[in-house]
Design an enzyme around this catalytic site. Structure first.
Site, PDB file in Angstrom:
ATOM      1  N   HIS A 136      21.562  18.394 -40.681  1.00 51.06           N
ATOM      2  CA  HIS A 136      21.949  19.068 -39.439  1.00 51.06           C
ATOM      3  C   HIS A 136      23.353  18.687 -39.005  1.00 51.06           C
ATOM      4  CE1 HIS A 136      17.648  20.068 -38.836  1.00 51.06           C
ATOM      5  NE2 HIS A 136      18.236  21.160 -38.417  1.00 51.06           N
TER       6      HIS A 136
ATOM      7  N   ASP B 215      25.521  25.361 -56.834  1.00 58.20           N
ATOM      8  CA  ASP B 215      24.444  25.173 -57.802  1.00 58.20           C
ATOM      9  C   ASP B 215      24.895  25.475 -59.218  1.00 58.20           C
ATOM     10  OD1 ASP B 215      22.135  24.179 -56.511  1.00 58.20           O
ATOM     11  OD2 ASP B 215      22.040  26.043 -55.377  1.00 58.20           O
TER      12      ASP B 215
ATOM     13  N   GLU C  79      23.522  31.459 -59.869  1.00 59.87           N
ATOM     14  CA  GLU C  79      23.718  30.021 -59.700  1.00 59.87           C
ATOM     15  C   GLU C  79      23.047  29.211 -60.798  1.00 59.87           C
ATOM     16  OE1 GLU C  79      22.504  29.075 -55.689  1.00 59.87           O
ATOM     17  OE2 GLU C  79      20.777  30.386 -55.810  1.00 59.87           O
TER      18      GLU C  79
ATOM     19  N   CYS D 152      30.018  32.755 -52.925  1.00 59.94           N
ATOM     20  CA  CYS D 152      29.660  32.209 -51.607  1.00 59.94           C
ATOM     21  C   CYS D 152      29.451  30.706 -51.669  1.00 59.94           C
ATOM     22  CB  CYS D 152      28.444  32.909 -51.027  1.00 59.94           C
ATOM     23  SG  CYS D 152      26.961  32.647 -51.998  1.00 59.94           S
TER      24      CYS D 152
HETATM   25  C1  PEP Z   1      25.483  27.663 -53.873  1.00 58.20           C
HETATM   26  O1  PEP Z   1      24.619  27.160 -54.582  1.00 58.20           O
HETATM   27  O2  PEP Z   1      26.702  27.699 -54.176  1.00 58.20           O
HETATM   28  C2  PEP Z   1      25.119  28.270 -52.577  1.00 58.20           C
HETATM   29  C3  PEP Z   1      25.987  28.940 -51.868  1.00 58.20           C
HETATM   30  O3  PEP Z   1      23.842  28.060 -52.131  1.00 58.20           O
HETATM   31  P1  PEP Z   1      23.353  26.693 -51.417  1.00 58.20           P
HETATM   32  O4  PEP Z   1      24.557  25.828 -51.216  1.00 58.20           O
HETATM   33  O5  PEP Z   1      22.701  27.091 -50.157  1.00 58.20           O
HETATM   34  O6  PEP Z   1      22.413  26.165 -52.456  1.00 58.20           O
HETATM   35 MG    MG Z   2      22.572  27.526 -54.127  1.00 60.76          MG
END
Ligand code: PEP
Ligand code: MG
Length: 577
Positions: free
Chosen positions: A189, A455, A431, A502
Site C-alpha cells: 500500500h 513479469d 508477460e 504497461c
Molecule cells: C507487468 O508485469 O509488467 C505488469 C504491468 O503487471 P503487474 O506489475 O501488475 O504484475
Molecule cells: Mg504482471
C-alpha cells in the site's frame, strides 16, 4: 554512513529526517472503587470525541480515496453508537466499579470475538473494526495522541514496518518526503500510495530501517532502492542538487502535459497511465494521460476481508470510467497470485506461487469470481471506451476459454435485460516468454497486446522481481527481454493489431527511445511520469530511433544497452536521475 539496500518502488530522491511510524501499545491499568456514574460520563465524552474524529477522517477519506473506503469510517461511528454494546458496558461498570477503560476494552473484545466466530465473512471482518474503535476510544480516555503520526511536524521520510490503508489515510501527506518500509513490496500500500503521490519510496528494506532513530538524516533513492543513513554533507548536497534538477524537469514538462506527444517526424504514440483506483484516475487525468492503459483491479479486492460484489465493482469501475470520459480505459481482470494474495481466498499453498495459479489461471478456475468481475466491467462500460485485458497468459487455449466466459456474461446480461457495453475490445498482457514467442498466433485471437515488462523480465531471466538479491538479473533492459518485445510488436503489426507496454519500463526514459524505434503504439506508466515521457518523445525522431533499436538489439548486456542509449540520446540520459 551506512547504506541499506531495498527495492526502489517509486522513483525520485528524498533527503530528510526520519519519522518512525510505530503503533504504540496502550497500557491499561485497573483502578478499584470508582463511581460508575462518573466513569460512564467519561466514556460518553470520549465517545463523542471519537465521533468527531471519525467524521473528520470520513471527510478526508472521501477527498483522498473513494466512497467505499470512506464508508469504513462511517461504520466505525455506528459502533460508537451501538446500543447493545453500550448497555453491556454500563451493566459491567455498575457491577465492577472500576475505571471505565478495562471494562470498555473487555466488552469490545468480547463483541469482536462473537463477530469473528460468526459463519458470515462480512460480520467476521467487522471484528477488526470493533477493535479499531476500542483503540480509538481508549486513546481518548487516556489522553494518548490520536495517531502514531500525530507528532509529524516537519517534512520527513516515514519509516515503518508496514503501512495499512488506514495508517496512510491519517498521515499528513504535505509533511511526507518519502516512504521507507521494512517489509513491503512493489505492490504494498505504501508503494502504491507513493507512486500515486509522486513521492519516492523504497520497500523491502528489512528490519535495519526500523533501527534508524527519529530525526536521523537519510537519503532515500527510489531509483536505486538505496537508503543512505547519516550521509556526509557532500552526498546530501549532491542528492539535493539531483532532486532539484529532476523537479525542474518535471515542472517544465507539466506545462505541456495536456498536449499530445508528437515526434519530430510526426508520429503520435499514445501516452496513458497505470492506475488502481479512482484517486489514481483523477491524478492520471490531471497529469495529461490520454487514458488508462492498465487498471490493476486487484487493488479493489485488497484491504478487505470478503470478495467485492458485482454491484460494488460496477460502482468502482463506473466511477473510474467517468473520470476518463471517452478516453480509453484498459481494465485488467484480477491478477491474484505470485506476491499478490487475498487472505480471504482459501487457495492452496504453492511452492512457486509466481509459477502457480496466478492471474487468468485463477479466474478460469474460479468463474464464481471471474464472471461477476466481467459482468460489472461490461455494465460499467456503457457510454465509455472500455477495453478488457487478461493477465498472465501462456497458452492460446486460456484466451479462448476466457473469451467464451466473456461471451457467456454478455448472453446472461442480454437475457436479464441489463444494459452493457457490447463492443468491447479484448486484449492480453504479454508477460510470459511463451506468450511473446507465440505472439503471431495470439495476435489473431485478440484486439491488442499490452506487454508487462515487470513479469516478462522475471520470467525470461528466471529472476524473482521482488528479490533484491537477483535484482540486477531481473532487468528489462536485457537484450533477451528487448528482443521478445520487438518480436511481439512486429507480430501484432503484421495482422493489423496494436501493442502497448504497461510494465514499469514504459516510463523509463532510456527505454522510451528504444520502444519508439520498435514502433510501439502505446506507453502506459505511473501518472506522474506522463508529462516527462511526453516531453522526451517530442524531442525524438522515430526513423533515428529505429536505427538505435536495431543496434541495441545486437548488444549482449544490460550495461551496453543503457550505455548506447545514454550516449546517443542525452535528453533521455538526464532524466535517469
Ligand atoms: C507487468 O508485469 O509488467 C505488469 C504491468 O503487471 P503487474 O506489475 O501488475 O504484475
Ligand atoms: Mg504482471
Amino acid at each position: 554512513m551506512k547504506v541499506i539496500q531495498g527495492i526502489g518502488s517509486s522513483r525520485g530522491i528524498a533527503c530528510g529526517p526520519v519519522f518512525p511510524f510505530r503503533r504504540a501499545d496502550l497500557v491499561i491499568e485497573t483502578f478499584e472503587n470508582r463511581d460508575p456514574a462518573a466513569e460512564w460520563k467519561r466514556l460518553e465524552s470520549a465517545l463523542a470525541a471519537a465521533r468527531e474524529q471519525l467524521a473528520q477522517i470520513y471527510q478526508k477519506a472521501l477527498r483522498d480515496t473513494d466512497k467505499d473506503q470512506a464508508e469504513i469510517f462511517q461504520f466505525h461511528t455506528m459502533i460508537t453508537e451501538d446500543a447493545d454494546l453500550l448497555a453491556r458496558v454500563k451493566a459491567r461498570l455498575d457491577e465492577r466499579r472500576t475505571n471505565v477503560e478495562p471494562v470498555f476494552v473487555e466488552m469490545c473484545k468480547g463483541y469482536a470475538a462473537e463477530l469473528a466466530a460468526m459463519d458470515n465473512d462480512y460480520f467476521a471482518a467487522r471484528a477488526i473494526d470493533v477493535l479499531d474503535v476500542a483503540n480509538r476510544v481508549t486513546r481518548l480516555l487516556l489522553g494518548v495522541a490520536e495517531s502514531p503520526s500525530a507528532g509529524l511536524r516537519v517534512p520527513s521520510i516515514i519509516t515503518a514496518d508496514d503501512l495499512t490503508p488506514s495508517d496512510t489515510i491519517l498521515i499528513d501527506k504535505n509533511l511526507v518526503l518519502g516512504f521507507c518500509v521494512a517489509k513491503g513490496s512493489v505492490t504494498s500500500h505504501a508503494a502504491i500510495l507513493a507512486r500515486g503521490l509522486g513521492l519516492p519510496s523504497v520497500d523491502g528494506a528489512g528490519d535495519a530501517v526500523l533501527d534508524i532513530t527519529a530525526g536521523t538524516m537519510i537519503i532515500l533513492d527510489g531509483y536505486t532502492g538505496t537508503v543512505t543513513v547519516d550521509p556526509d554533507e557532500s552526498l546530501v548536497a549532491a542528492s539535493r542538487e539531483r532532486a532539484g534538477r529532476m523537479k525542474q524537469m518535471h515542472d517544465a514538462a507539466r506545462e505541456h502535459a495536456f498536449e499530445p506527444a508528437i515526434t519530430i517526424d510526426g508520429k503520435r504514440p499514445h501516452i496513458l497511465a497505470n492506475i488502481g483506483d479512482r484517486a489514481g484516475a483523477k491524478m492520471a487525468v490531471d497529469q495529461g494521460a490520454e487514458g488508462c492503459g492498465l487498471l490493476r483491479t486487484e487493488f479493489l479486492y485488497m484491504g478487505r476481508s470478503t470478495l467485492p460484489t458485482e454491484e460494488e465493482q460496477f460502482k468502482a469501475y463506473k466511477a473510474i470510467l467517468q473520470e476518463f470520459g471517452d478516453r480509453p480505459v484498459v481494465l485488467r481482470t484480477l491478477d491474484i497470485g505470485g506476491d499478490k494474495n487475498l487472505p480471504y481466498l482459501s487457495t492452496e499453498e504453492e511452492e512457486n506461487p509466481f509459477l502457480g495459479v496466478r492471474g487468468l489461471r485463477l479466474s478460469l478456475r474460479r468463474t464464481d469470481i471471474f464472471k461477476p468481475q466481467l459482468r460489472a466491467a461490461l455494465r460499467a462500460g456503457t457510454g465509455h471506451n472500455l477495453k478488457i485485458m487478461f493477465p498472465m497468459v501462456s497458452d492460446i487455449d486460456e484466451v479462448r476459454r476466457a473469451r467464451r466466459v466473456l461471451e457467456e456474461c454478455k448472453d446472461e446480461l442480454t437475457r436479464e435485460g441489463i444494459p452493457f457495453a457490447e463492443n468491447v475490445d479484448v486484449g492480453i498482457m504479454v508477460e510470459t516468454p511463451a506468450a511473446a514467442l507465440c505472439a503471431d498466433s495470439l495476435a489473431r485471437e485478440v484486439d491488442f497486446f499490452s506487454i508487462g515488462t515487470n513479469d516478462l523480465s522475471q520470467y525470461t531471466m528466471a529472476a524473482d522481481r521482488g528479490n533484491p538479491a537477483v535484482a540486477s538479473l531481473c532487468d528489462a533492459f536485457h537484450p533477451a527481454v528487448l528482443r521478445l518485445i520487438r518480436d511481439v510488436i512486429e507480430a501484432s503489426h503484421r495482422v493489423g493489431k496494436w501493442t502497448g507496454v504497461c510494465g514499469e519500463l514504459a516510463g523509463e526514459p532510456l527505454a522510451v527511445p528504444l520502444f519508439l524505434g520498435m514502433g510501439l503504439d502505446e506507453f502506459s506508466m505511473a501518472p506522474v511520469l506522463v508529462p516527462v515521457v511526453k516531453a522526451l518523445i517530442r524531442k525524438l525522431d522515430t526513423r533515428e530511433m529505429k536505427g538505435l533499436a536495431d543496434e541495441a538489439l545486437k548488444l549482449s548486456t544490460v550495461d551496453e544497452v543503457r550505455g548506447l542509449v545514454k550516449a546517443r540520446v542525452p535528453s533521455a540520459g538526464v532524466l535517469e536521475g
